[in-house]
Motif scaffolding. Structure first.
Motif, PDB file in Angstrom:
ATOM      1  N   GLY A  90      34.706  36.954  29.580  1.00  0.00           N
ATOM      2  CA  GLY A  90      36.072  36.457  29.594  1.00  0.00           C
ATOM      3  C   GLY A  90      36.899  36.989  30.750  1.00  0.00           C
ATOM      4  O   GLY A  90      37.745  36.279  31.305  1.00  0.00           O
ATOM      5  N   THR A  91      36.676  38.242  31.132  1.00  0.00           N
ATOM      6  CA  THR A  91      37.439  38.802  32.246  1.00  0.00           C
ATOM      7  C   THR A  91      37.101  38.082  33.552  1.00  0.00           C
ATOM      8  O   THR A  91      37.963  37.887  34.403  1.00  0.00           O
ATOM      9  CB  THR A  91      37.176  40.308  32.399  1.00  0.00           C
ATOM     10  N   CYS A 110      36.694  42.052  38.463  1.00  0.00           N
ATOM     11  CA  CYS A 110      35.398  41.917  39.123  1.00  0.00           C
ATOM     12  C   CYS A 110      34.689  43.254  39.309  1.00  0.00           C
ATOM     13  O   CYS A 110      33.524  43.285  39.689  1.00  0.00           O
ATOM     14  CB  CYS A 110      35.560  41.218  40.464  1.00  0.00           C
ATOM     15  N   ARG A 168      38.304  34.162  37.805  1.00  0.00           N
ATOM     16  CA  ARG A 168      38.011  32.871  38.428  1.00  0.00           C
ATOM     17  C   ARG A 168      39.241  31.967  38.385  1.00  0.00           C
ATOM     18  O   ARG A 168      39.594  31.329  39.373  1.00  0.00           O
ATOM     19  CB  ARG A 168      36.836  32.229  37.693  1.00  0.00           C
ATOM     20  N   THR A 169      39.908  31.923  37.246  1.00  0.00           N
ATOM     21  CA  THR A 169      41.110  31.108  37.109  1.00  0.00           C
ATOM     22  C   THR A 169      42.211  31.606  38.046  1.00  0.00           C
ATOM     23  O   THR A 169      42.898  30.804  38.690  1.00  0.00           O
ATOM     24  CB  THR A 169      41.599  31.123  35.647  1.00  0.00           C
ATOM     25  N   PHE A 200      31.550  31.361  41.298  1.00  0.00           N
ATOM     26  CA  PHE A 200      31.411  32.308  40.197  1.00  0.00           C
ATOM     27  C   PHE A 200      30.299  31.901  39.232  1.00  0.00           C
ATOM     28  O   PHE A 200      29.638  32.740  38.649  1.00  0.00           O
ATOM     29  CB  PHE A 200      32.726  32.429  39.421  1.00  0.00           C
ATOM     30  N   GLY A 201      30.113  30.617  39.021  1.00  0.00           N
ATOM     31  CA  GLY A 201      29.116  30.148  38.067  1.00  0.00           C
ATOM     32  C   GLY A 201      27.689  30.507  38.451  1.00  0.00           C
ATOM     33  O   GLY A 201      26.821  30.615  37.596  1.00  0.00           O
ATOM     34  N   LYS A 231      36.079  34.935  33.699  1.00  0.00           N
ATOM     35  CA  LYS A 231      36.713  33.616  33.601  1.00  0.00           C
ATOM     36  C   LYS A 231      38.175  33.712  34.015  1.00  0.00           C
ATOM     37  O   LYS A 231      38.705  32.823  34.695  1.00  0.00           O
ATOM     38  CB  LYS A 231      36.597  33.069  32.181  1.00  0.00           C
ATOM     39  N   ALA A 232      38.836  34.801  33.622  1.00  0.00           N
ATOM     40  CA  ALA A 232      40.233  35.013  34.011  1.00  0.00           C
ATOM     41  C   ALA A 232      40.347  35.223  35.519  1.00  0.00           C
ATOM     42  O   ALA A 232      41.251  34.674  36.165  1.00  0.00           O
ATOM     43  CB  ALA A 232      40.815  36.202  33.258  1.00  0.00           C
ATOM     44  N   TRP A 246      26.922  40.326  34.805  1.00  0.00           N
ATOM     45  CA  TRP A 246      26.929  38.885  35.063  1.00  0.00           C
ATOM     46  C   TRP A 246      26.431  38.584  36.478  1.00  0.00           C
ATOM     47  O   TRP A 246      25.607  37.703  36.682  1.00  0.00           O
ATOM     48  CB  TRP A 246      28.328  38.303  34.884  1.00  0.00           C
ATOM     49  N   GLU A 291      26.336  33.894  29.203  1.00  0.00           N
ATOM     50  CA  GLU A 291      27.681  33.342  29.279  1.00  0.00           C
ATOM     51  C   GLU A 291      28.558  34.261  30.111  1.00  0.00           C
ATOM     52  O   GLU A 291      28.486  35.483  29.995  1.00  0.00           O
ATOM     53  CB  GLU A 291      28.270  33.192  27.884  1.00  0.00           C
ATOM     54  N   MET A 292      29.392  33.659  30.951  1.00  0.00           N
ATOM     55  CA  MET A 292      30.281  34.431  31.799  1.00  0.00           C
ATOM     56  C   MET A 292      31.297  35.180  30.940  1.00  0.00           C
ATOM     57  O   MET A 292      31.908  34.586  30.050  1.00  0.00           O
ATOM     58  CB  MET A 292      31.024  33.500  32.771  1.00  0.00           C
TER      59      MET A 292
END
Length: 184
Positions: free
Chosen positions: A48-49, A167, A54-55, A120-121, A51-52, A175, A45-46
């Motif tokens: 949380g940082t 990153c 990426r957002t 990113f995925g 995911k942030a 990741w 799983e990616m």
């Protein structure tokens, strides 16, 4: 003649040694590998940082694209009377060219931000490097914006710093370096 064995019928459900479900709830198959993070056969799983980050890249890409469109509209609508307030720009054509150049740079940066965020995925090292470079470009552009539009400049500088920090963390390294066979 005897009735056929229900456990040996080719038309019925396969015979299992599990007990039948209790209380009207359907039986769910148990996970084969235990289900803990990083187990064989499970996709990681990616963090949380990331995911942030990426957002942030998606949001910055949208803001950059919107600013590029607004600048192109401004270049088309600018008149010589508007140039009287600006020092150093007396020629309308030069002003339009300068605005279009900034709009093209913003559009290219928007494309880079959105494409990087979309990749990113996949979790590969090249995406990590691209996101760090994109964060640095966002910081540089934000510093230029601080002169004319301080709010947008501050948003760009802050988000660029956060993208680079997120990153560059160790969990981001894990990741982006996970083996390709474990991604679903």
């Amino acid at each position: 003649m005897s009735s056929p064995d229900p456990h040996n019928s080719p038309y019925g459900p396969p015979h299992t040694s599990q007990q039948p479900p209790q209380g009207g709830y359907p039986a769910y198959p148990q996970e084969q590998y235990g289900g803990y993070p990083g187990a064989p056969g499970t996709a990681p799983e990616m963090p949380g940082t990331l995911k942030a980050a990426r957002t942030l890249l998606f949001v910055l890409g949208g803001i950059s694209a919107l600013l590029a469109v607004l600048l192109l509209i401004t270049a088309a609508a600018i008149t010589t009377e508007d140039l009287k307030d600006l020092n150093g720009l007396d020629d309308l054509a030069t002003a339009r060219v300068a605005i279009v150049v900034v709009a093209v740079i913003l559009g290219a940066l928007a494309a880079l931000q959105i494409i990087t965020a979309a990749l990113f995925g996949r979790g590969r090292g090249g995406v990590r490097i691209s996101s760090i470079i994109t964060g640095a470009l966002v910081i540089l552009l934000g510093l230029l914006f601080l002169v004319g539009v301080p709010l947008i400049g501050l948003v760009f500088v802050t988000c660029g710093i956060l993208v680079i920090v997120f990153c560059s963390k160790q969990d981001a390294g894990h990741w982006f370096n996970h083996p390709p066979s474990s991604v679903g």
